[in-house]
Write an enzyme that holds these catalytic residues in place. Structure first.
Site: not given
Ligand code: NAI
Ligand code: MG
Length: 482
Positions: A187, A261, A295, A392
Site C-alpha cells: 500500500k 522504519e 527520516c 521530528e
Molecule cells: P503515517 O505514518 O501516517 O503514514 C505512513 C503510511 O502508513 C501511509 O501509507 C499511511 O496511509 C499508512 N498508515 C497510516 N495510519 C496507519 C495505520 N493505523 N495502520 C496502517 N497503516 C497506516 O505518516 P504521515 O501521517 O503521512 O506523516 C506524519 C509524520 O510521520 C511526518 O510528519 C513525519 O514526521 C513522519 N513520517 C516519517 C516517515 C519516515 O520515512 N520515517 C515517512 C512519512 C512520515
C-alpha cells in the site's frame, strides 16, 4: 542580514509531454487492474499547484481480503515453488523496464509528490532500479547470504510505505520480498500513489505471475486492514513512529513478523578541523534535500564553538542561493511540501521554536502563490530540552547548537528518543571512529550525508524502528532460517 545573491536562472522545466496517466487507477490485484468493491475513488493532487492529477481507487476490507487471497494463491501455487534463478529473472526484468522508463517515472514522482526533478531523476529512480538489480542477484544465491542455513520465505507480506520516497520505498520493500520468495500486498501513501501504479504496469509488462505483487491504495484504514489481516505473515512498514507503535501492538501475539522504519532526529556534527565549505554543503544536503522530508535528515546541527560563527554565516549565505519553486525545473533545489497537512505541521513547529525563545533565520526566497511551500529555515539559541530539538519536524527546518568537547557532543547527540542516522565532519579519522562507535544510530556518515546503496543496511535504534533494510540484514527480515 546576508544579502540575496543577485542573479536569476532562466526557467529550465522538464517536459511532461511523454507522460501517460489514466483518468483513474484501479486496484492492482491478481495481475489485473480491477475496481474496488465500493467503487470509491480519491484524488491525488500536485502539491506544487494544488491541481488534481488523477484519481485512485480506495481499497476497503473486502478488497484487501481479495488481494491477500490472490497473494496466498500465488505464493502456494507459483512463486514459492519456482526455481530461485527464475524468480531472479523476473526481478531483473522489472529493474530493466524501470531504467528504460526512468524519465517518465521521475516526472510522475515529481508531479505527484513535489520533490525537485533533479532528485527524482538522479536519486529516487536510479536507486529504485538499483534495488531491484541488487536483489535480483541474490534470488538464487541465498545459500551464500546465509551459509549453512536454508532460507525459507515467510509467505504473504503486507507492506505499507510513506510519501517521501514513494517509488524508492516501493523498491526497498518489494525487491527483497520477491527475491526471497514471498508474495506481497503493497500500500502506497495516499498522497503519492502514482509511481506505484506505474510500477504495477511494469510488473504486468514483466509478466510476473498474477498475484505475486498486489498494489492497493487508501489511507490509514486500508493500512489497518492489511496489518490486521490474519493471513498475512509479515508487516513491513516505513512511516511515523505513532503508526509503528500501533503496528507493534496490533500484531503482538499474532505470530506475524514485522520490520519498522520510523522517524529520526539525526545529529550532524561539525568539528573545528572539518573542511568548512564542504561541511556547509553537507548541512544543506542533510536538511534541505527533499524539503527535509527524510527520516534520516540531519535536523540537529552541532557545531564546535570555535567555528560556529563561520559555519553559520556561510550557511546563511548558501541558504540565500537555494532556489525554491517549480519542482519540474532542473534548477530547483527545494520543491513543494508534500501536503497541506505536512506544511501545517512544519509551520506549527516553526511557531513553537519562536515561542520557545529560538532565533530564526530564513532565506528571503520568493515563494509561489499556489501550492505548499516552506522557505529553508534555521534556528539558533535553542537547547536540548526544546521541542524543535527533540521532535521530528520532517521539513526544511534545522536546529543549531554548539559544543566544546567530543564527549559533550556525543552526549547531546544521544539525548534523543530516535537513533536512525547521524553525520560527522572532521579531518581526523580518530574522531570519526570515536563518534561512530559512541553514537547510537543505525547509519552514520563521515564527511558526507544521505548516501545510500542497496548493499548497505539501513535501520534504526530506539524509536527509529525495528530491523534493517538493504544488504544481507535486509534479506534476513524476509526469511525463516532453518
Ligand atoms: P503515517 O505514518 O501516517 O503514514 C505512513 C503510511 O502508513 C501511509 O501509507 C499511511 O496511509 C499508512 N498508515 C497510516 N495510519 C496507519 C495505520 N493505523 N495502520 C496502517 N497503516 C497506516 O505518516 P504521515 O501521517 O503521512 O506523516 C506524519 C509524520 O510521520 C511526518 O510528519 C513525519 O514526521 C513522519 N513520517 C516519517 C516517515 C519516515 O520515512 N520515517 C515517512 C512519512 C512520515
Ligand atoms: Mg497519518
Amino acid at each position: 542580514m546576508t544579502k540575496k545573491i543577485k542573479w536569476d536562472y532562466s526557467p529550465a522545466p522538464e517536459s511532461t509531454d511523454h507522460i501517460q496517466l489514466k483518468d483513474q487507477y484501479d486496484l492492482f490485484i491478481n495481475g489485473k487492474f480491477i475496481s474496488g468493491a465500493e467503487e470509491k475513488y480519491f484524488d491525488t493532487i500536485n502539491p506544487a499547484t494544488e491541481e488534481k492529477i488523477t484519481a485512485v481507487a480506495e481499497a476497503g476490507q473486502s478488497d484487501i481480503d481479495k488481494a491477500v487471497k490472490s497473494a496466498r494463491k500465488a505464493y502456494d501455487k507459483t512463486w514459492s515453488k519456482m526455481p530461485a534463478k527464475e524468480r531472479g529473472k523476473y526481478i531483473f526484468r522489472i529493474a530493466r523496464l524501470l531504467q528504460e522508463r526512468a524519465r517518465e517515472f521521475s516526472v510522475i514522482e515529481t508531479i505527484d509528490g513535489g520533490k525537485p526533478i533533479r532528485e527524482s531523476r538522479d536519486v529516487d529512480v536510479p536507486l529504485a532500479a538499483a534495488h531491484f538489480f541488487y536483489h535480483a542477484g541474490w534470488a538464487d544465491k541465498l545459500e551464500y547470504a546465509f551459509p549453512g542455513r536454508a532460507a525459507k520465505p515467510l509467505g504473504v507480506v503486507g507492506q505499507i510505505i510513506p510519501w517521501n520516497f514513494p517509488l524508492l520505498m516501493a523498491a526497498w520493500k518489494l525487491a527483497p520480498a520477491l527475491a526471497t520468495g514471498n508474495t506481497v500486498v503493497l500500500k502506497p501513501a495516499e498522497t503519492t500513489p502514482l509511481t506505484a501504479m506505474k510500477l504495477a504496469e511494469i510488473i504486468q509488462e514483466a509478466d510476473l505471475p498474477p498475484g505475486v505483487v498486489n498494489i492497493v491504495n487508501g489511507a490509514g484504514d486500508t493500512g489497518k486492514y492489511i496489518v490486521n489481516h490474519n493471513d498475512v505473515n509479515k508487516i513491513a512498514f516505513t512511516g511515523s513512529t505513532d503508526v509503528g507503535k500501533y503496528i507493534m501492538k496490533s500484531v503482538a501475539g499474532s505470530g506475524k513478523k514485522y520490520t519498522l522504519e520510523l522517524g529520526g532526529k539525526a545529529a550532524n556534527i561539525i568539528f573545528e578541523d572539518a573542511a568548512i565549505d564542504q561541511a556547509v554543503e553537507g548541512i544543506v544536503n542533510a536538511i534541505f534535500f527533499n524539503q527535509g522530508h527524510v527520516c534520516c535528515a540531519g535536523s540537529r546541527l552541532y557545531v564546535q564553538e570555535s567555528v560556529a560563527d563561520e559555519v553559520i554565516s556561510k550557511l546563511q549565505k548558501r541558504m540565500q542561493s537555494l532556489i525554491v519553486g517549480d519542482p519540474l525545473d532542473k534548477n530547483t533545489d527545494i520543491g513543494a511540501i508534500n501536503s497541506k497537512m505536512q506544511l501545517d505541521k512544519i509551520k506549527m513547529y516553526v511557531k513553537l521554536g519562536l515561542d520557545e525563545g529560538g532565533s530564526i533565520y530564513q532565506s528571503s526566497c520568493s515563494i509561489p502563490k499556489k501550492g505548499f511551500w516552506h522557505a529553508p529555515t534555521i534556528f539558533t539559541d535553542v537547547s536540548q530540552s526544546n521541542r524543535i530539538v527533540q521532535e521530528e519536524i520532517f521539513g526544511p527546518v534545522l536546529a543549531i547548537q554548539t559544543f566544546r568537547t567530543v564527549d559533550e557532543v556525543i552526549a547531546k547527540a544521544n539525548n534523543s528518543p530516535y537513533g536512525l542516522s547521524g553525520g560527522v565532519w572532521t579531518d581526523k579519522g580518530s574522531k570519526i571512529f570515536k563518534v561512530t562507535q559512541d553514537i547510537r544510530a543505525g547509519v552514520i556518515w563521515a564527511n558526507t550525508f544521505n548516501k545510500f546503496d542497496p548493499a548497505s543496511p539501513f535501520g534504526g535504534y530506539k524509536e527509529s524502528g525495528v530491523g534493517s533494510e538493504g544488504g544481507i540484514e535486509g534479506l534476513s527480515g524476509y526469511v525463516n532460517l532453518v
